[in-house]
Enzyme design. Structure first.
Site, PDB file in Angstrom:
ATOM      1  CB  CYS A  26      -0.947   0.001   1.194  1.00 45.23           C
ATOM      2  SG  CYS A  26      -2.240   1.254   1.082  1.00 45.23           S
ATOM      3  CD  GLU A  66      -2.735  -1.962  -2.732  1.00 42.48           C
ATOM      4  OE1 GLU A  66      -3.315  -1.112  -3.454  1.00 42.48           O
ATOM      5  OE2 GLU A  66      -2.744  -1.900  -1.494  1.00 42.48           O
TER       6      GLU A  66
END
Length: 220
Positions: free
Chosen positions: A135, A205
């Site tokens: 992230c 993601e």
């Protein structure tokens, strides 16, 4: 090979798929449907609340005072981003933070945060860092790639500038330096677990952007 080199090598094909995803392309050329971006913003608000908890757990597990403070600051920053930047986006959609919070946490968001929190709770400090690292790093690399292009759509240009600017990039460099320090201390088995966690959350993601692009909803 440094640990960060090994980690990036493990996810290069996934990162290439991220850059090639139509959600990312639509951000830069301005063609991304606003509903897809709204989906992303609302689910990202849900995600960041649990990501802040994961960062706070990293702070609790960190052996050194400097890393405790850094992850605690990052946890606060994640919540600030959720309250600040996302509030601006939601205003553009004519919605409030309270209305967004009332929307359901959708399947990919639930799966990602569940994996993230389970890993950070149950694993070592090194494993926790590996799980939260995409992230930081993926967003920094994507922001860096897209910053030169920006976007004709002001909302999308704002998102790109947030993750492409030097302030965020410097935070990511600090976490990467910590990751390489850990790589010099951990066992081969723990290193393998770090690669596994890092690869898994990198996949999430991609899935997160794809869910927004598809307009994912609970099937029943």
């Amino acid at each position: 090979m440094s640990l960060t080199d090994e980690l990036w090598s493990a996810i290069e094909p996934i990162y290439a798929e991220i850059l090639d995803h139509p959600f990312i392309g639509g951000l830069t050329d301005g063609t991304l449907p606003r509903e897809a971006f709204r989906h992303f913003v609302i689910q990202d608000s849900h995600y960041l609340r649990d990501y802040a908890r994961a960062l706070a757990l990293c702070a609790a597990k960190a052996p050194g005072e400097q890393d405790v403070r850094a992850f605690a600051d990052d946890a606060i920053g994640a919540l600030a981003a959720e309250q600040g930047m996302h509030a601006e986006f939601l205003t553009a959609f004519g919605e409030t933070a309270e209305e967004a919070a009332a929307e359901p946490v959708l399947p990919t968001t639930r799966a990602y945060t569940s994996y993230l929190l389970a890993t950070v709770y149950g694993g070592s400090f090194a494993e926790a860092v590996a799980a939260v690292l995409p992230c930081y790093w993926i967003y920094a690399r994507v922001g860096e790639q897209l910053l030169a292009k920006s976007s004709p759509e002001p909302l999308y240009a704002k998102w790109i500038s947030t993750y492409g600017d030097e302030a965020f990039q410097s935070v990511v460099r600090r976490v990467l330096a910590l990751t390489d320090r850990l790589g010099e201390e951990i066992s081969p088995a723990e290193r393998r677990r770090m690669v596994e966690h890092f690869t898994t959350t990198t996949r999430y993601e991609w899935m997160f952007w794809d869910a927004a692009w598809r307009g994912e909803a609970w099937p029943v």
